[in-house]
Every structure is written in structure tokens, then in C-alpha cells.
Design a protein around this motif. Structure first.
Motif, short mmCIF file in Angstrom:
data_model
loop_
_atom_site.label_atom_id
_atom_site.label_comp_id
_atom_site.label_asym_id
_atom_site.label_seq_id
_atom_site.Cartn_x
_atom_site.Cartn_y
_atom_site.Cartn_z
N ILE A 67 -4.28 -4.98 -8.85
CA ILE A 67 -2.92 -5.39 -8.49
C ILE A 67 -2.02 -4.17 -8.37
N THR A 68 -2.17 -3.22 -9.29
CA THR A 68 -1.35 -2.01 -9.26
C THR A 68 -1.62 -1.22 -7.98
N GLU A 69 -2.89 -1.08 -7.62
CA GLU A 69 -3.22 -0.35 -6.39
C GLU A 69 -2.64 -1.05 -5.16
N MET A 70 -2.73 -2.39 -5.15
CA MET A 70 -2.20 -3.12 -3.99
C MET A 70 -0.69 -2.96 -3.89
N VAL A 71 0.01 -3.00 -5.01
CA VAL A 71 1.46 -2.81 -4.98
C VAL A 71 1.80 -1.39 -4.52
N CYS A 72 1.05 -0.41 -5.00
CA CYS A 72 1.28 0.98 -4.57
C CYS A 72 1.05 1.13 -3.07
N LYS A 73 0.02 0.43 -2.57
CA LYS A 73 -0.23 0.50 -1.12
C LYS A 73 0.90 -0.17 -0.34
N PHE A 74 1.35 -1.32 -0.83
CA PHE A 74 2.47 -1.98 -0.16
C PHE A 74 3.71 -1.07 -0.13
N TYR A 75 3.92 -0.35 -1.24
CA TYR A 75 5.07 0.57 -1.29
C TYR A 75 4.97 1.64 -0.21
N ILE A 76 3.83 2.32 -0.11
CA ILE A 76 3.72 3.41 0.87
C ILE A 76 3.69 2.87 2.29
N MET A 77 3.15 1.65 2.46
CA MET A 77 3.19 1.03 3.79
C MET A 77 4.63 0.72 4.20
N SER A 109 3.96 5.10 19.88
CA SER A 109 4.57 5.01 18.55
C SER A 109 4.16 3.71 17.86
N HIS A 110 4.10 2.60 18.64
CA HIS A 110 3.65 1.32 18.07
C HIS A 110 2.19 1.42 17.63
N LEU A 111 1.37 2.02 18.49
CA LEU A 111 -0.06 2.13 18.22
C LEU A 111 -0.32 2.96 16.97
N VAL A 112 0.35 4.12 16.90
CA VAL A 112 0.17 4.99 15.74
C VAL A 112 0.59 4.28 14.46
N PHE A 113 1.69 3.55 14.52
CA PHE A 113 2.15 2.82 13.35
C PHE A 113 1.13 1.78 12.92
N GLY A 114 0.63 1.01 13.87
CA GLY A 114 -0.34 -0.04 13.54
C GLY A 114 -1.61 0.53 12.93
N ILE A 115 -2.13 1.60 13.54
CA ILE A 115 -3.35 2.22 13.02
C ILE A 115 -3.10 2.80 11.63
N GLY A 116 -1.94 3.43 11.45
CA GLY A 116 -1.61 4.02 10.15
C GLY A 116 -1.53 2.97 9.06
N GLU A 117 -0.91 1.82 9.35
CA GLU A 117 -0.79 0.76 8.36
C GLU A 117 -2.17 0.24 7.95
N ILE A 118 -3.06 0.09 8.92
CA ILE A 118 -4.42 -0.38 8.61
C ILE A 118 -5.16 0.64 7.74
N MET A 119 -4.99 1.93 8.10
CA MET A 119 -5.66 2.98 7.32
C MET A 119 -5.16 2.99 5.87
N MET A 120 -3.85 2.86 5.69
CA MET A 120 -3.31 2.85 4.33
C MET A 120 -3.80 1.65 3.54
N LEU A 121 -4.03 0.55 4.25
CA LEU A 121 -4.48 -0.66 3.57
C LEU A 121 -5.93 -0.54 3.11
N VAL A 122 -6.78 0.13 3.90
CA VAL A 122 -8.22 0.17 3.60
C VAL A 122 -8.65 1.42 2.83
N LEU A 123 -7.90 2.52 2.96
CA LEU A 123 -8.28 3.75 2.26
C LEU A 123 -7.96 3.63 0.78
N PRO A 124 -8.71 4.36 -0.04
CA PRO A 124 -8.48 4.28 -1.49
C PRO A 124 -7.18 4.97 -1.90
N ILE A 125 -6.67 4.55 -3.05
CA ILE A 125 -5.43 5.12 -3.59
C ILE A 125 -5.58 5.27 -5.10
N GLY A 126 -5.01 6.32 -5.63
CA GLY A 126 -5.02 6.52 -7.07
C GLY A 126 -3.61 6.67 -7.59
N TYR A 127 -3.47 6.69 -8.89
CA TYR A 127 -2.13 6.83 -9.47
C TYR A 127 -2.25 7.47 -10.85
#
Length: 626
Positions: A67-77, A109-127
């Protein structure tokens, strides 16, 4: 926990959002985009605070890592979304919609944004959390930082590149907004315990709201209607995004010269209330006594306009009438510039109702084309002076001529004065045009060839507008001195209408020039009010009977008696008379026998260029040549 700044920022954004939503505002694209940016900032701050709380709970109390990782991802997205909305806010109003490269940039700009959001959602995150240092890291966060930097820099570059296409305060506000955000990110990167990004973005929203998106700036304080600035922004927005509209305008005309403040305010407030009562469409106060409403459907505009006119016709307690301008289809005009030219031109129409149609729009375009033609002629020195000689009946020679302005086009054609003089008088171009003509006359006289051929004086037309600016006699004296012309060689022609409009100013300036030796003629006599006061008290030497007045002598017995009587009066006042428009030998003989001093008309010569005029003098004036 290190969330103090985020909480302050959240409170700021909440306050701005409430004020923005509650204020009366126009449906502008920029305002929609600003609203999205506020919501993104608000959501980003909430998830920023939530992520800090959950990271602490996860590190120190064993809260769910997923849950913490998902919230952190939502924040950076959301952080990237905020940067993306910032770029869209800046570029939408600046990038040209019709250019293919701009369309490609928008899609990228739309394409880059969409791809970036998907990458942030699937790539790992630490804290991590250590004291007041709380932050997230990893590939997902790296993508967020990179994309945020890209959008911030893109916004700054776009703003700088199009700085000439925006007001100065918008340019400064955009740079401050993005610059503060970039600076805060850099500080936070160096000092992770300083979580400044959220606060900086909120502060940037404050700058935008105060400088650019404060709805109260577009609202008239006394009536609650939108202002002229609001109408300008609204119309530009509609044209930019291809939204057709109709416009109804009402103007109050008071029927008495004395209108006290209370009466005026009563009329204004009554009109404002009537417009607001018509429906939800935006109503504007575009001048002290002028109002308009913008509609999406022209049928509704006609219906509401008829309603307002009916209400106005029922008002009997105010000494005022209304005039109405209706523009059913905004696509008749090419854009906002032509739209406002049309609006300003026809708001002062004398008829009660004016409806924009193709004929009126084309007339405006023709006027604008002539205006540009005059500007170009002045800039490229394509203003020419033709001369029409006067026959001196007593001296049997041509010793006076009238200077008449002409404009030559790029292809060498001559534009007749009837096409451009009315436009020049309306636009104020008559002032520089008149000065240019006067200078050319002085230059012509300074050559001496015309004087050697018997010419004694040149008459130059003076417009009423030339007596409306500071020290209008200055250019006359300056040109005479510059070219070394004898003042007596110049005679200035004024019209009855000019004398009527600016009598006191004109008399003052006439006397100044008379003291320097310059003479005056009253032109177009018989077309104005022909008040005897004009030629009794005006310091003129010559009276020019207008073409229509002269022709009337040969066509109407009443005119013949009037003209004969006027001639007798004028001669007793020691004034010379010029008969304009003489076209036949018979007319010439009649005028000569009546005792008129000068005859002007096609019988002798049309207006001709300088070289032809010199040749004419040399041929016709052998006995008068020096």
C-alpha cells in the motif's frame, strides 16, 4: 513528521480553489486548464502528505509495504501530471493550432506523458525514513524526476520563445511559477529533509491566480457584468479554438445634453439587470453606456435582442434611446482583430438596428485595405500631388493652381481621392497625408520653374483634423522655411464643415499663419450651412463655389438668383470668387461675364502631374512668364 510545508501548501491551494470556484468567471480554455492544474496540485499535495505518513508507518510500525509503495507511486504520478498540466496550460494558448509541427509537438507531449505514467506504475519503487528525512527512490522515482524536469524546462522554453505573443505580466508569472518549482526540486534533491516541491507548486498557483486567473479582474465593480478586457479574452479564446458565436450589443444614447450621475447610473443598472435576466450567457459592459451579450446560437440572440428592445421601448421615465448592433455569425470575420474593428466601427452607427452581413463586413475590409494602402504610400513615398490650374479672368492667364493628392499603387495605377480621403479622415491618417502633400508643394515651388512660368500661388487643402492637434501651424512654417518658399505663394483651403467643427481653434491658427503672410480660401461653398457668418468673420480672401452649386446656376433658376446675389455680396466684401466645375465654353463665358475672378474646371484642364502642369503653364502663359 516532515509535513508542515505540505499542510500549509494544501491550505493555500484549498483557499485558492474555493475563491476560484465561487467567483464569477468566463468559460475560457485557459481557465479550464488552470482549474485542472489546481486540482492536480491539490491531489498531489494530499498524496505527498499521505506518502510521508505511510512511509513512517511502514518503516517504524510495520504498515503494509504494498500500500505504501502504491501511494508513493500515485504521488510521483500526480507530480508528473502536475508538470504536464503546467506545460499544457502554457503551450495551449501559445502554440499555433494550424501548424503541423505544433500538432506533432502536442501529440508527442501526450504520448510521452502516457508512456511515463505507465512506466512509473510498473517500475519498482523504494522508500526510506530516518528522522525528518523521508523520501522515495528507485527507477519509478527516477522516471518521475526526469519527466517533471522535461515538462518544467519545456514550459520555460515555450514561454521564452513566445514571450512576444503574451502580456509582460503573463511572461513573468509563468517564469516565476516554473522557476520556483525547478529551484525547489533542486534544493530538495540536495537537502532531502526539505520537502519544498509541493509548497513551491502551491506558491506558483498563487502567482498564477493573482497575476493571470483572478476572475474579479474581469468583472465591472458597479454592474457585476464582465469588462471589455474580459470580452477581448473571450473572443480571442473563441476564435482560437474555432467556437462559433453570436453577439448582441446595446448602446444607450441620452436625448439631453445634461445627464446627472443618478440618472446615468439608473440607466446603466437597469440595462445591466435586464441583460442578466435574459439568461446564463455572459454579459459585458464594454463602455460606459455600451453593453453586449455573447450567444452560442444566433436564433437565441435574435430572440433575446427583440426582448431587450421591447423592454427599452417601454421605458418612458429616462430621456434615452437605444441603438443595437447584432453579429449573428462570428465566422463572417476572419479573426478577433477584424471582429473588434467591426465592433468599434459600427457601434456608433446612427441607425437604430445594425445587423452584420457580408456587405458590411466587406465594406470594413475595403476600408482596412485602403488604410494599409495609405500607410504603404506614406512609407514608400508613393503620395503624389497633381495640380489643377485656375484661369484668372482679369489677367487672362493661369496664375493659381490647386494641389490635389493622389496615391500610386505598386503597379503604377492612380487611386482617386474619393476612395482614400474619407478613410484617411476617419483613421486620422489625413494628418500625415496632409503634411506630406504640403511638403511636396513647397518642394515643387522651391524649384522655381512654375513661378517662372507665371504661377503665383498654390492652394492646398487643410483638413479639420489638422487643426485638432497641438500647434498645427508648426508644420506649415517649418516647411516654408525649409524650402525657402515665399508665404504669399501658399493659400490654404478650408471647408465650411471644418470651420463649423473647430471654429475657435481654426481662427486662432488661421490668424497665426496670416501674420506670416499665408492666405486662406473657403472651399466647397454651398455644400454646408453657408452661414453668412463664415465669410463675414472668417479671415479668408477667396470663396470657392462648389461644383454642385455652380452647376445649379445653369440648371435651376432659384440657384441662379442665390448665386448672383451671393456674388454681389462677396464682391462688396472685396473677396475673390472661384467657380469650380466649369466644363464647357458656354459655362466659362457666363461665369466670366458675371465677374467671377477665377475659373476652375475640366474645360481648361483636369488635375495633372507636376511635369505636365509645368508644360501646361509654359504653353498657356506666354505673356505671364518671367
Amino acid at each position: 513528521m516532515n509535513i508542515e510545508l505540505q499542510c500549509c501548501a494544501l491550505f493555500i491551494i484549498f483557499t485558492i480553489a474555493v475563491m476560484f470556484i465561487r467567483e464569477k468567471k468566463l468559460d475560457l480554455m485557459n481557465r479550464k486548464l488552470f482549474q485542472r492544474a489546481i486540482l492536480a496540485c491539490f491531489a498531489c499535495l494530499i498524496f505527498d502528505i499521505l506518502s510521508v505518513i505511510l512511509i513512517n508507518l511502514s518503516v517504524f510500525r510495520g504498515f503494509s509495504i504494498a500500500i505504501t509503495e502504491m501511494v508513493c507511486k500515485f504521488y510521483i504520478m500526480l507530480l508528473v501530471l502536475q508538470g504536464y498540466f503546467g506545460y499544457v496550460y502554457a503551450s495551449t494558448s501559445l502554440l499555433p493550432r494550424e501548424k503541423m509541427w505544433a500538432v506533432i509537438v502536442r501529440y508527442l507531449s501526450h504520448l510521452v506523458f502516457g508512456i511515463g505514467e505507465i512506466m512509473m506504475l510498473v517500475l519498482p519503487i523504494g522508500y526510506t525514513a530516518s528522522g525528518r528525512i523521508v523520501y522515495s527512490y528507485g527507477p519509478s522515482t527516477s522516471v518521475a524526476y526526469a519527466l517533471s524536469a522535461v515538462y518544467i524546462l519545456a514550459t520555460i522554453v515555450t514561454t521564452i520563445a513566445y514571450r512576444k505573443h503574451m502580456p509582460g505580466r503573463r511572461f513573468i508569472a509563468m517564469l516565476l511559477w516554473q522557476g520556483l518549482w525547478l529551484l525547489a526540486a533542486a534544493v530538495q534533491f540536495i537537502q532531502p529533509q526539505l520537502l519544498l516541491v509541493g509548497f513551491a507548486s502551491a506558491f506558483g498557483m498563487v502567482i498564477l491566480y493573482i497575476q493571470l486567473e483572478n476572475p474579479s479582474e474581469y468583472v465591472d465593480g458597479s454592474t457585476g457584468l464582465f469588462t471589455m478586457n474580459a470580452l477581448s479574452a473571450y473572443v480571442h479564446d473563441r476564435y482560437k479554438f474555432d467556437k462559433q458565436f453570436s453577439l448582441f450589443t446595446a448602446k444607450i444614447h441620452y436625448l439631453t445634453n445634461y445627464v446627472d450621475y443618478n440618472m446615468e447610473q439608473a440607466a446603466v443598472m437597469r440595462t445591466a439587470r435586464a441583460l442578466v435576466a435574459l439568461g446564463p450567457e455572459p454579459a459585458f459592459r464594454i463602455d460606459d453606456d455600451t453593453f453586449c451579450v455573447v450567444y452560442d446560437v444566433k436564433e437565441r440572440m435574435f430572440e433575446r435582442a427583440a426582448n431587450i428592445k421591447m423592454q427599452k421601448d417601454g421605458v418612458t421615465d429616462l430621456p434615452a434611446k437605444g441603438t443595437y448592433l447584432l453579429i449573428p455569425d462570428s465566422t463572417q470575420m476572419s479573426g478577433p482583430d477584424e471582429f473588434f474593428r467591426f465592433l468599434h466601427t459600427y457601434l456608433e452607427a446612427e441607425q437604430e438596428i445594425t445587423i452584420a452581413d457580408e456587405k458590411l463586413v466587406q465594406r470594413l475590409r475595403d476600408q482596412n485595405r485602403i488604410k494599409e494602402l495609405i500607410d504603404e504610400a506614406l512609407r514608400l513615398d508613393r503620395v503624389e500631388v497633381f495640380y489643377q490650374p485656375f484661369y484668372n479672368v482679369r489677367e487672362f492667364c493661369f496664375d493659381v493652381a490647386e494641389a490635389l493628392v493622389r496615391i500610386r499603387t505598386r503597379d503604377g495605377k492612380i487611386v482617386p481621392p474619393g476612395e482614400f480621403i474619407p478613410v484617411a479622415e476617419e483613421t486620422g491618417q489625413i494628418i500625415p497625408l496632409g503634411i506630406r502633400v504640403f511638403e511636396k508643394v513647397c518642394e515643387f515651388l522651391s524649384k522655381g520653374e512654375a513661378l517662372e512660368a507665371g504661377l503665383k500661388q498654390v492652394e492646398v487643402n487643410i483638413s479639420a483634423a489638422q487643426f485638432d492637434f497641438d500647434n498645427p501651424t508648426k508644420f506649415v512654417t517649418e516647411m516654408i522655411e525649409k524650402y525657402g518658399v515665399e508665404p504669399g505663394c501658399i493659400n490654404l483651403e478650408i471647408t465650411e464643415t471644418a470651420a463649423a467643427k473647430n471654429r475657435d481653434i481654426m481662427l486662432e491658427n488661421m490668424n497665426r499663419l496670416i501674420e506670416k503672410g499665408i492666405g486662406f480660401s473657403l472651399d466647397d461653398f454651398g455644400t454646408g450651412r453657408s452661414n453668412i457668418d463664415y465669410f463675414v468673420n472668417m479671415p479668408v480672401e477667396n470663396i470657392k463655389f462648389d461644383y454642385s452649386f455652380t452647376q445649379g446656376f445653369f440648371e435651376n433658376d432659384k440657384t441662379k438668383y442665390v448665386l448672383s446675389g451671393m456674388m454681389d455680396i462677396l464682391h462688396k466684401l472685396d473677396m475673390n470668387i472661384v467657380a469650380e466645375g466649369i466644363e464647357t465654353e458656354e459655362q466659362m463665358k457666363v461665369m466670366s461675364e458675371l465677374g467671377i475672378e477665377y475659373i476652375q474646371g475640366y474645360y481648361y484642364s483636369r488635375p495633372i502631374p507636376e511635369d505636365e502642369f509645368i508644360a501646361f503653364l509654359k504653353e498657356k502663359n506666354p505673356q505671364c512668364q518671367k
